[in-house]
Design a protein around this motif. Structure first.
Motif, PDB file in Angstrom:
ATOM      1  N   CYS A  61      54.941  48.526  45.441  1.00 62.64           N
ATOM      2  CA  CYS A  61      55.519  48.737  46.795  1.00 62.64           C
ATOM      3  C   CYS A  61      56.959  49.514  46.785  1.00 62.64           C
ATOM      4  CB  CYS A  61      55.951  47.560  47.411  1.00 62.64           C
ATOM      5  SG  CYS A  61      54.420  45.872  46.990  1.00 62.64           S
ATOM      6  N   GLY A  62      57.248  49.948  48.024  1.00 60.41           N
ATOM      7  CA  GLY A  62      58.792  50.211  48.131  1.00 60.41           C
ATOM      8  C   GLY A  62      59.490  49.213  48.168  1.00 60.41           C
ATOM      9  N   THR A  63      60.992  49.303  48.051  1.00 62.58           N
ATOM     10  CA  THR A  63      61.819  48.408  47.900  1.00 62.58           C
ATOM     11  C   THR A  63      62.011  47.636  49.465  1.00 62.58           C
ATOM     12  OG1 THR A  63      63.697  49.785  48.187  1.00 62.58           O
ATOM     13  CG2 THR A  63      63.112  48.739  46.218  1.00 62.58           C
ATOM     14  N   GLU A  64      61.951  48.058  50.501  1.00 65.62           N
ATOM     15  CA  GLU A  64      61.920  47.357  51.757  1.00 65.62           C
ATOM     16  C   GLU A  64      61.239  48.613  52.837  1.00 65.62           C
ATOM     17  OE1 GLU A  64      66.346  47.342  52.024  1.00 65.62           O
ATOM     18  OE2 GLU A  64      66.302  49.201  53.546  1.00 65.62           O
ATOM     19  N   SER A  65      61.243  48.032  53.900  1.00 67.78           N
ATOM     20  CA  SER A  65      60.810  48.742  55.137  1.00 67.78           C
ATOM     21  C   SER A  65      61.902  49.043  55.934  1.00 67.78           C
ATOM     22  CB  SER A  65      59.792  48.212  56.124  1.00 67.78           C
ATOM     23  OG  SER A  65      60.232  46.977  56.654  1.00 67.78           O
ATOM     24  N   THR A  66      62.106  50.194  56.578  1.00 70.89           N
ATOM     25  CA  THR A  66      63.205  50.837  57.278  1.00 70.89           C
ATOM     26  C   THR A  66      63.415  49.992  58.609  1.00 70.89           C
ATOM     27  OG1 THR A  66      62.013  52.634  58.306  1.00 70.89           O
ATOM     28  CG2 THR A  66      63.316  53.062  56.229  1.00 70.89           C
ATOM     29  N   ASP A  67      62.262  49.240  58.802  1.00 70.50           N
ATOM     30  CA  ASP A  67      62.477  48.260  60.373  1.00 70.50           C
ATOM     31  C   ASP A  67      63.018  47.029  60.196  1.00 70.50           C
ATOM     32  OD1 ASP A  67      59.926  47.661  58.982  1.00 70.50           O
ATOM     33  OD2 ASP A  67      58.966  47.612  60.721  1.00 70.50           O
ATOM     34  N   ALA A  68      62.203  46.269  59.296  1.00 71.01           N
ATOM     35  CA  ALA A  68      63.039  44.972  59.077  1.00 71.01           C
ATOM     36  C   ALA A  68      64.009  44.659  58.053  1.00 71.01           C
ATOM     37  CB  ALA A  68      61.666  43.915  58.770  1.00 71.01           C
ATOM     38  N   ARG A  69      63.852  45.640  57.031  1.00 66.87           N
ATOM     39  CA  ARG A  69      64.715  45.643  55.887  1.00 66.87           C
ATOM     40  C   ARG A  69      65.248  44.280  55.331  1.00 66.87           C
ATOM     41  NH1 ARG A  69      69.782  49.505  56.531  1.00 66.87           N
ATOM     42  NH2 ARG A  69      69.041  49.371  54.272  1.00 66.87           N
ATOM     43  N   MET A  70      64.087  43.642  55.077  1.00 69.89           N
ATOM     44  CA  MET A  70      64.287  42.176  54.400  1.00 69.89           C
ATOM     45  C   MET A  70      63.978  42.419  52.598  1.00 69.89           C
ATOM     46  SD  MET A  70      62.390  39.719  56.763  1.00 69.89           S
ATOM     47  CE  MET A  70      62.772  38.191  55.873  1.00 69.89           C
ATOM     48  N   SER A  71      63.370  43.344  52.356  1.00 66.58           N
ATOM     49  CA  SER A  71      63.254  43.521  50.863  1.00 66.58           C
ATOM     50  C   SER A  71      62.925  42.212  50.207  1.00 66.58           C
ATOM     51  CB  SER A  71      64.746  43.526  50.076  1.00 66.58           C
ATOM     52  OG  SER A  71      64.946  45.106  49.944  1.00 66.58           O
ATOM     53  N   VAL A  72      61.782  41.490  50.815  1.00 65.60           N
ATOM     54  CA  VAL A  72      61.413  40.403  50.196  1.00 65.60           C
ATOM     55  C   VAL A  72      59.727  40.131  49.978  1.00 65.60           C
ATOM     56  CG1 VAL A  72      63.169  38.930  51.320  1.00 65.60           C
ATOM     57  CG2 VAL A  72      60.997  39.304  52.572  1.00 65.60           C
ATOM     58  N   VAL A  73      59.013  41.293  50.234  1.00 66.01           N
ATOM     59  CA  VAL A  73      57.810  41.150  50.209  1.00 66.01           C
ATOM     60  C   VAL A  73      57.055  41.493  48.676  1.00 66.01           C
ATOM     61  CG1 VAL A  73      55.264  42.432  50.850  1.00 66.01           C
ATOM     62  CG2 VAL A  73      57.035  41.655  52.677  1.00 66.01           C
ATOM     63  N   PRO A  74      57.709  42.228  47.766  1.00 69.74           N
ATOM     64  CA  PRO A  74      57.116  42.450  46.639  1.00 69.74           C
ATOM     65  C   PRO A  74      57.461  41.123  45.750  1.00 69.74           C
ATOM     66  CG  PRO A  74      58.572  44.322  47.231  1.00 69.74           C
ATOM     67  CD  PRO A  74      58.568  43.400  48.395  1.00 69.74           C
ATOM     68  N   ALA A  75      58.640  40.272  45.906  1.00 66.87           N
ATOM     69  CA  ALA A  75      58.956  39.122  45.342  1.00 66.87           C
ATOM     70  C   ALA A  75      57.970  37.929  45.791  1.00 66.87           C
ATOM     71  CB  ALA A  75      60.533  38.758  45.449  1.00 66.87           C
ATOM     72  N   MET A  76      57.558  38.000  47.075  1.00 61.96           N
ATOM     73  CA  MET A  76      56.873  37.162  47.623  1.00 61.96           C
ATOM     74  C   MET A  76      55.470  37.140  47.199  1.00 61.96           C
ATOM     75  SD  MET A  76      57.798  36.786  51.778  1.00 61.96           S
ATOM     76  CE  MET A  76      59.379  36.034  52.087  1.00 61.96           C
ATOM     77  N   LEU A  77      54.855  38.617  46.918  1.00 61.64           N
ATOM     78  CA  LEU A  77      53.574  38.855  46.391  1.00 61.64           C
ATOM     79  C   LEU A  77      53.534  38.316  44.963  1.00 61.64           C
ATOM     80  CD1 LEU A  77      53.054  42.593  47.634  1.00 61.64           C
ATOM     81  CD2 LEU A  77      51.549  40.581  48.422  1.00 61.64           C
ATOM     82  N   SER A  78      54.703  38.630  44.230  1.00 62.78           N
ATOM     83  CA  SER A  78      54.681  38.196  43.041  1.00 62.78           C
ATOM     84  C   SER A  78      54.533  36.647  42.762  1.00 62.78           C
ATOM     85  CB  SER A  78      55.742  38.720  42.298  1.00 62.78           C
ATOM     86  OG  SER A  78      56.098  37.901  41.038  1.00 62.78           O
ATOM     87  N   ALA A  79      55.358  36.107  43.578  1.00 60.47           N
ATOM     88  CA  ALA A  79      55.266  34.381  43.557  1.00 60.47           C
ATOM     89  C   ALA A  79      53.674  34.022  43.879  1.00 60.47           C
ATOM     90  CB  ALA A  79      56.297  33.955  44.525  1.00 60.47           C
ATOM     91  N   ARG A  80      53.172  34.576  44.945  1.00 61.89           N
ATOM     92  CA  ARG A  80      51.876  34.186  45.458  1.00 61.89           C
ATOM     93  C   ARG A  80      50.654  34.332  44.406  1.00 61.89           C
ATOM     94  NH1 ARG A  80      52.121  32.386  50.272  1.00 61.89           N
ATOM     95  NH2 ARG A  80      53.629  33.001  51.910  1.00 61.89           N
ATOM     96  N   LEU A  81      50.732  35.513  43.680  1.00 59.36           N
ATOM     97  CA  LEU A  81      49.744  36.138  43.105  1.00 59.36           C
ATOM     98  C   LEU A  81      49.891  35.553  41.593  1.00 59.36           C
ATOM     99  CD1 LEU A  81      49.862  39.531  43.911  1.00 59.36           C
ATOM    100  CD2 LEU A  81      47.916  38.467  44.292  1.00 59.36           C
ATOM    101  N   GLY A  82      51.342  34.939  41.272  1.00 61.32           N
ATOM    102  CA  GLY A  82      51.473  34.641  39.934  1.00 61.32           C
ATOM    103  C   GLY A  82      51.400  35.607  38.898  1.00 61.32           C
ATOM    104  N   TRP A  83      51.743  36.833  39.315  1.00 58.44           N
ATOM    105  CA  TRP A  83      51.860  38.025  38.693  1.00 58.44           C
ATOM    106  C   TRP A  83      53.321  38.288  38.259  1.00 58.44           C
ATOM    107  CZ3 TRP A  83      48.297  42.535  40.888  1.00 58.44           C
ATOM    108  CH2 TRP A  83      46.943  41.969  41.241  1.00 58.44           C
ATOM    109  N   ALA A  84      53.544  39.064  37.195  1.00 59.03           N
ATOM    110  CA  ALA A  84      54.804  39.478  36.665  1.00 59.03           C
ATOM    111  C   ALA A  84      55.617  40.206  37.867  1.00 59.03           C
ATOM    112  CB  ALA A  84      54.750  40.189  35.306  1.00 59.03           C
ATOM    113  N   GLN A  85      56.877  39.977  38.140  1.00 55.58           N
ATOM    114  CA  GLN A  85      57.456  40.763  39.017  1.00 55.58           C
ATOM    115  C   GLN A  85      58.619  41.760  38.337  1.00 55.58           C
ATOM    116  OE1 GLN A  85      59.757  38.381  41.781  1.00 55.58           O
ATOM    117  NE2 GLN A  85      61.604  39.958  42.024  1.00 55.58           N
TER     118      GLN A  85
END
Lengths: 317, 260
Positions: B121-145
């Motif tokens: 993933c990129g680190t953030e989107s230029t609209d919402a700029r939250m920078s949270v989706v990659p960490a959320m994906l890792s937590a949901r998938l149970g994969w390494a971040q």
């Protein structure tokens, strides 16, 4: 009175000013418990460093997994405390690490999340400045524990001395959180200047420096300021990308922002236009950044800055 | 190696953005592939190339995954024209106005069903700029971040090593497949789609799915905007010409404002 959790923010062994800012905001909602996540054996020392702000309680969790597994381990431990305490809200510093921790805690506790708040009200309504600071938004979490990340430097911190009660909690860190391993960590290289997003004053240079940041740095150092740069300057390799202010870089909101030789493309403005006072130095009288400057000097930064540096030094005595 | 790249179509960062009914008005604004996602697409292609490339029928594939309205095919097509093999776009009216938690839930389901080794993933989107989706994906998938990477190396045994760069410092991290990676700007120089790439992208498959096809229930946003108010534009203040004393005038201004 309900409990509000904050994640204590550290730079090395020192609690940052951001910790007091988080406590100040959290105290509007309820009684503040600061969570201190520490390496084994260092909990008491780090807890003692959290000594400013309206903090009534400190919850210490010790584990060496925090250093070796990073964000995921921190989030697991913090989620454990949230489940245990059922707080009215959880406030975390809004930097890369804090936002990632918040993201994982939101998933783990099935809670809504708001990032980059510049203010938090007693009912946990968060104020955000979106679209490059052009729009003020008020938001509320409607599910689980409101998890709010707060931008450093946005809240006037109550820096009164704290003498909190200290309790210890155990860390519940899952195997999943240990899948990524940190082999080595180096603190950020600090040239004695404050961190860009936490600085009270930022002096930035752009295309007009032509690659020579010496005048910008000299003025910054006299003011105790952080040094920023426009994308043009970082793309040219004149200054590290970590110092880039703007839409794809850092967002800063200092008391004073001094832009030197920066024309002010909308992307740059998006990263600095919520600064309290903006000063612009530029040779080009048509530079768009003058439109939002509280004070502008049309002139060559290599003449203006050294003179301003000398004059400020004289005024400071 | 199966690589997935998550991308988002965002309003052009030059465009004026407005809130309508508590959500960003995405209809009446030019939309583009999120700048920062181009680095993710480029890094995915480079990882595949380091192991022999992602030619059709080969062992390595790069799949673009996106969630958004049907017009997001434009942004997805751009990623395909850079060289990705195929794409999955989740579009559903029930997803309009969804938050990062809902987005990550949908993306995580698509990713876990796809059997990927790496998600980039990129680190953030230029609209919402939250920078949270990659960490959320890792937590949901149970994969390494492995996030905020300024360098990514994948070895043949499926070990992924990154250099993580944030304001907190520099970390050397690693984990075994499967992993969620986010890459910082400037990790690479994203390629421009070639004419050949653009033509080839027109023939590539974009599998469009609704929520039922993905197999997740619609989740309403867990945070709500109560109000959004445009801030008054800043008024220009005093502007002086430097005629030899501009620096002194600046110092005087700072002193009057008690900023020094």
């Amino acid at each position: 009175m309900s409990t509000v959790l904050i994640l204590a923010d550290f730079s090395g062994d020192h609690a940052t000013k951001t910790t007091a800012e988080l406590a100040t905001a959290a105290a509007r909602i309820g009684s503040v418990s600061a969570v201190v996540l520490a390496p084994a054996g260092k909990g008491a020392a780090l807890a003692a460093a959290v000594n400013q702000g309206p903090i009534s309680n400190i919850i210490v969790v010790e584990s060496n997994d925090f250093a070796s597994h990073g964000v995921a381990a921190v989030a697991d431990a913090l989620a454990g405390v949230v489940k245990d305490k059922a707080p009215a809200a959880l406030l975390i510093a809004s930097h890369a690490f804090g936002k990632e921790v918040a993201a994982r805690v939101a998933v783990l506790t099935e809670s809504g999340i708001i990032t980059d708040a510049v203010d938090v009200a007693a009912d946990a309504t968060a104020t955000q400045l979106v679209f490059g600071g052009s729009t003020t938004v008020h938001s509320q979490v409607s599910q689980g524990t409101p998890i709010i990340t707060v931008r450093p430097n946005s809240i006037d911190a109550d820096l009164s001395a704290a003498s909190p009660a200290i309790e210890n909690a155990s860390a519940a860190i899952s195997d999943v959180a240990k899948k990524a391993t940190i082999a080595s960590s180096q603190p950020p290289v600090k040239g004695g200047r404050p961190e860009l997003t936490e600085a009270n004053i930022v002096v930035s240079g752009g295309r007009g420096t032509d690659g020579n940041f010496s005048a910008v740095e000299a003025f910054a150092d006299l003011l105790g300021a952080a040094v920023g740069a426009s994308r043009a300057a970082t793309d040219a390799g004149w200054y590290p990308h970590s110092h880039q202010v703007g839409q794809t870089g850092k967002t800063v909101s200092p008391q004073l922002y001094v832009a030197c030789g920066i024309s002010g493309a909308i992307q740059h403005r998006a990263g600095m236009q919520t600064s309290k006072t903006i000063v612009v130095v530029n040779k080009d009288p048509e530079a768009p950044l003058f439109d939002i400057a509280d004070f502008g000097v049309i002139g060559d930064l290599f003449n203006v800055l050294p003179q301003a540096t000398a004059a400020v030094a004289a005024k400071k005595g | 190696m199966k690589i997935a790249v998550c991308v988002k179509q965002v309003p052009d960062s030059w465009a004026e953005k407005k809130m309508v009914g508590g959500v960003l008005d995405r209809e009446n604004v030019d939309a583009v592939l999120n700048d920062l996602d181009e680095y993710a697409v480029e890094e995915a292609l480079r990882i595949a190339e380091a192991h022999g490339g992602n030619e059709e029928g080969g062992p390595h594939t790069v799949t673009v995954i996106s969630m958004g309205p049907e017009r997001a095919t434009e942004a997805v097509r751009k990623a395909l024209s850079m060289g990705a093999n195929d794409a999955i776009l989740v579009s559903d009216a029930a997803l309009a106005g969804s938050d990062a938690l809902a987005t990550s839930a949908v993306l995580a389901k698509v990713i876990s069903d796809g059997g990927y080794d790496i998600v980039i993933c990129g680190t953030e989107s230029t609209d919402a700029r939250m920078s949270v989706v990659p960490a959320m994906l890792s937590a949901r998938l149970g994969w390494a971040q492995l996030t905020f990477a300024s360098k990514v190396v994948v070895d043949s045994s499926g070990k992924v090593s990154i250099t993580r760069v944030t304001e907190a410092g520099v970390d050397e991290m690693s984990a075994a497949f499967p992993v969620v990676v986010s890459v910082v700007e400037k990790i690479n120089e994203p390629r421009y789609p070639s004419f050949k790439g653009i033509m080839a992208a027109k023939k590539k498959t974009i599998e469009q799915k609704d929520l039922a096809a993905v197999g997740v229930a619609a989740q309403s946003a867990w945070s709500q905007v109560k109000d959004a108010t445009p801030r008054p534009p800043r008024a220009a203040g005093l502007k002086v010409n430097d005629e030899g004393s501009g620096g002194e005038a600046l110092a005087t201004f700072l002193a009057e404002k008690k900023l020094i």
